[in-house]
Design a protein around this motif. Structure first.
Motif, PDB file in Angstrom:
ATOM      1  N   ASP A 248       0.859  -1.293   0.072  1.00 33.64           N
ATOM      2  CA  ASP A 248       0.034   0.175  -0.007  1.00 33.64           C
ATOM      3  C   ASP A 248       0.994   1.159   0.134  1.00 33.64           C
ATOM      4  O   ASP A 248       0.345   2.394   0.086  1.00 33.64           O
ATOM      5  CB  ASP A 248      -0.940   0.032   1.073  1.00 33.64           C
ATOM      6  N   ALA A 249       2.264   1.116  -0.350  1.00 34.55           N
ATOM      7  CA  ALA A 249       3.233   2.246  -0.295  1.00 34.55           C
ATOM      8  C   ALA A 249       3.460   2.913   0.892  1.00 34.55           C
ATOM      9  O   ALA A 249       4.258   3.775   0.874  1.00 34.55           O
ATOM     10  CB  ALA A 249       2.505   3.250  -1.369  1.00 34.55           C
ATOM     11  N   GLN A 250       2.999   2.248   2.116  1.00 36.77           N
ATOM     12  CA  GLN A 250       3.350   2.787   3.345  1.00 36.77           C
ATOM     13  C   GLN A 250       4.854   2.453   3.561  1.00 36.77           C
ATOM     14  O   GLN A 250       5.281   1.184   3.467  1.00 36.77           O
ATOM     15  CB  GLN A 250       2.413   2.550   4.447  1.00 36.77           C
ATOM     16  N   ARG A 251       5.565   3.137   4.383  1.00 38.58           N
ATOM     17  CA  ARG A 251       6.957   3.028   4.884  1.00 38.58           C
ATOM     18  C   ARG A 251       7.055   2.832   6.323  1.00 38.58           C
ATOM     19  O   ARG A 251       6.733   3.683   6.853  1.00 38.58           O
ATOM     20  CB  ARG A 251       8.128   3.900   4.052  1.00 38.58           C
ATOM     21  N   THR A 252       7.665   1.799   6.784  1.00 43.20           N
ATOM     22  CA  THR A 252       8.139   1.761   8.083  1.00 43.20           C
ATOM     23  C   THR A 252       9.543   1.790   8.068  1.00 43.20           C
ATOM     24  O   THR A 252      10.177   1.094   7.611  1.00 43.20           O
ATOM     25  CB  THR A 252       7.712   0.185   8.643  1.00 43.20           C
ATOM     26  N   MET A 253      10.173   2.771   8.925  1.00 42.20           N
ATOM     27  CA  MET A 253      11.536   2.846   8.992  1.00 42.20           C
ATOM     28  C   MET A 253      12.267   2.510  10.592  1.00 42.20           C
ATOM     29  O   MET A 253      11.644   3.161  11.511  1.00 42.20           O
ATOM     30  CB  MET A 253      11.878   4.515   8.645  1.00 42.20           C
TER      31      MET A 253
END
Length: 471
Positions: A248-253
Motif C-alpha cells: 500500500d506504499a506505506q513505509r516503516t523505518m
C-alpha cells in the motif's frame, strides 16, 4: 484588497518584498545580506510543549541470496565496528550490487571537474549521514516482527542485525540515503547544467564512521556532485536506516543511529559555514542528544557571515518532542522553513482540522519564507502573513516518498538562480516533486534534472531581483 486568513493569495494579490542580491560567481568576496527585507518577530509565545524519515534511492542492488546473507553477517557481527565489515571497503560493498550508471553520467556532465574546494559553497547541508537499506515486504512480515506500519523507530545494533536477517529472501537495496541528501543531490543535478551560469557548488556535513559503510556513503554523494566534507570518526559506526515498504506504499523505518547521532561543532564546520551562501539544517538533528548546541552555534555563524538559514521540519513527532528547541532556532535564525501540512500544523499547535493555509500564514509572521506542501492538494509559499497557492503538477503517482525533498530542492534552486516570482518558483518546485513521485525511488534522475532546468530557464535571470506579485 482585504485578505482572509483562510483563503490563498491569488496571483494578482498585492504582496511585495525585496530579494537581496545572491552572488552567483565563484569569487564572491562579500557576505550575503538577509534574503528578505521583512519584519521578523522573535517567535511565538512559548506555550506548554505538547507531548518522514525518507529512504534514499537505490544505488546498490542486493539480489542474490548469498550476497544478502554476506551483508547481513557483516552487519550482525557483535561490536561497534568489528567483524567482517572491517575487512571490506566501499569498493567491495559496491561490487555486491550493480554499478549505478546515473552517477557517472553526472560526473561526465559536470562543467567543473576540479576536486579543489570553491571559494564559496552555494549550499551546505548539516544532517544525518546514514546508509539506507530499502526492501519490499508484506503486512505479515511487519506483524511477525511486531512492527507498527508507517512509523519510524530507533533500534540498536542487535535489532538491526535481526531485521536484516529477517529480510533474507526479500528484494532490497542500499544507498547513501536520507531526506537532506535527497534534496542536495537533486539540487546538484538541477545545477549541473550551467544554462548561462556556472554549476552550483553543493556540500553536506555530518557524522560518518571510519568504516566501509561510511566510505560508501561519501563516495556515493561525491559521484552525485555533492561534496561530503566531514572527516570520518575513527572507530565509529556509520548509521543505517532500514526502510520497509508494504504494497500500500506505506513505509516503516527503523533507524540505527551509530556515529550519526554525534554531530559536533568545531573549527572545521565553522570554517565551512563562513563561506556558505545557504545553510540547511535537517530537522532530524533535533532528535539527537546534545545537537541543539551545535545547531545554535552553526546558525549563529551562518548569520554572522551573511548566509541564509533554512530548516527542514522532517517529522511531526520530532517537532512535538522538541517543540521549544525548534522554535528557538526557527524564530531566531531561520530565513526559510520547509514543512508539509501536518508538520506546519505541529509548529503552530493547530489541530488536524485546521487548514494548511492558516498554518502557512501563521508561520510566515515569524519566518521570512515558509514552504508548505500538501500532497495532491498542492502547496503554499508563505510571506509576511500571506499564502500563495501553488497547484499540484499533474503526474501518475508511483512512489510518493521523497516528494517533499524534491520540492525543497526546487525552492533552493529557484532562490540561487534568481527566479523572478514566487508563483514561478513554486510551480518549478511542484514540477520537480511530481517528477520524483512519478518514478520508483526518491532521487531526481540526472536526465530529468537537466530537462527540468532547461524547461524553466526562461524564469531564471541569475541574480537577485525585486519581486512584486500583482500591482
Amino acid at each position: 484588497m482585504a485578505l482572509s486568513l483562510l483563503s490563498p493569495v491569488s496571483v494578482s494579490a498585492s504582496v511585495s518584498f525585496t530579494l537581496s542580491t545572491i552572488t552567483a560567481s565563484n569569487n564572491a568576496s562579500s557576505s550575503l545580506s538577509p534574503l528578505y527585507s521583512l519584519y521578523q518577530p522573535k517567535g511565538p509565545s512559548r506555550t506548554t510543549t505538547t507531548t518522514s524519515f525518507f529512504g534514499g534511492s537505490g544505488n546498490l542492488r542486493i539480489d542474490s541470496m548469498a550476497d544478502k546473507r554476506k551483508l547481513c553477517l557483516m552487519l550482525c557481527t557483535n561490536g561497534a565496528a568489528g567483524g567482517e565489515l572491517d575487512d571490506m571497503d566501499e569498493g567491495d560493498i559496491e561490487r555486491i550490487g550493480n554499478h549505478d550508471e546515473d552517477d557517472d553520467e553526472l560526473i561526465l556532465g559536470h562543467a567543473n571537474g576540479s576536486s579543489a574546494s570553491p571559494e564559496r559553497w552555494d549550499v551546505l547541508g548539516l544532517g544525518q549521514a546514514m546508509v539506507d537499506f530499502s526492501g519490499v515486504v508484506d503486512d505479515e512480515f511487519l506483524e511477525k516482527l511486531g512492527l507498527e506500519k508507517g512509523t519510524r523507530k530507533l533500534i540498536n545494533h542487535e535489532e538491526r542485525g535481526k531485521l536484516l536477517q529477517a529480510m533474507d529472501g526479500c528484494s532490497y537495496k542500499a544507498a547513501a540515503g536520507g531526506s537532506l541528501s535527497n534534496t542536495l543531490v537533486a539540487l546538484a543535478r538541477l545545477g549541473s547544467q550551467s544554462i548561462g551560469d556556472r554549476p552550483l557548488n553543493v556540500a553536506m556535513a555530518g557524522s560518518i564512521g571510519g568504516d566501509p559503510l561510511g566510505s560508501f556513503y561519501g563516495t556515493k554523494l561525491r559521484r552525485a556532485n555533492v561534496n561530503f566534507l566531514s572527516a570520518p570518526i575513527k572507530d565509529g559506526t556509520t548509521g543505517t536506516v532500514i526502510v520497509l515498504t508494504t504494497p500500500d506504499a506505506q513505509r516503516t523505518m527503523l533507524a540505527y543511529q551509530g556515529t550519526s547521532s554525534v554531530v559536533n561543532y568545531d573549527s572545521c564546520l565553522a570554517s565551512l559555514i563562513s563561506k556558505t551562501n545557504v545553510f540547511v539544517v535537517e530537522g532530524y538533528l533535533f532528535e539527537l542528544p546534545d545537537t541543539i548546541r551545535t545547531i545554535t552555534k552553526a546558525c549563529e555563524e551562518a548569520h554572522r557571515n551573511g548566509a541564509l538559514v533554512a530548516v527542514t521540519a522532517s517529522d511531526v513527532s520530532c517537532i512535538e518532542r522538541h517543540y521549544d528547541d525548534f522554535w528557538d532556532i526557527v524564530g531566531n535564525y531561520a530565513d526559510i522553513v520547509f514543512a508539509n501540512s501536518d508538520e506546519a500544523r505541529a509548529f503552530c499547535h493547530f489541530s488536524a482540522e485546521e487548514s494548511p493555509i492558516s498554518a502557512t500564514r501563521y508561520m510566515s509572521h515569524f519566518v521570512p519564507f515558509v514552504s508548505v506542501t500538501d500532497g495532491i492538494n498542492g502547496s503554499y509559499i508563505g510571506v509576511k502573513g500571506e499564502a500563495i497557492y501553488i497547484p499540484p503538477s499533474p503526474c501518475v503517482p508511483v512512489d510518493t516518498c521523497g516528494a517533499g525533498d524534491a520540492y525543497a530542492s526546487g525552492i533552493l534552486y529557484g532562490i540561487l538562480r534568481g527566479v523572478s516570482d514566487l508563483k514561478g518558483m513554486g510551480d518549478m518546485a511542484a514540477t520537480i516533486a511530481a517528477t520524483v513521485v512519478g518514478q520508483q525511488g526518491t532521487r531526481l534522475r540526472v536526465q530529468d534534472a537537466v530537462e527540468l532546468a532547461r524547461s524553466h530557464a526562461y524564469r531564471l535571470n541569475g541574480s537577485g531581483v525585486r519581486t512584486d506579485i500583482g500591482s
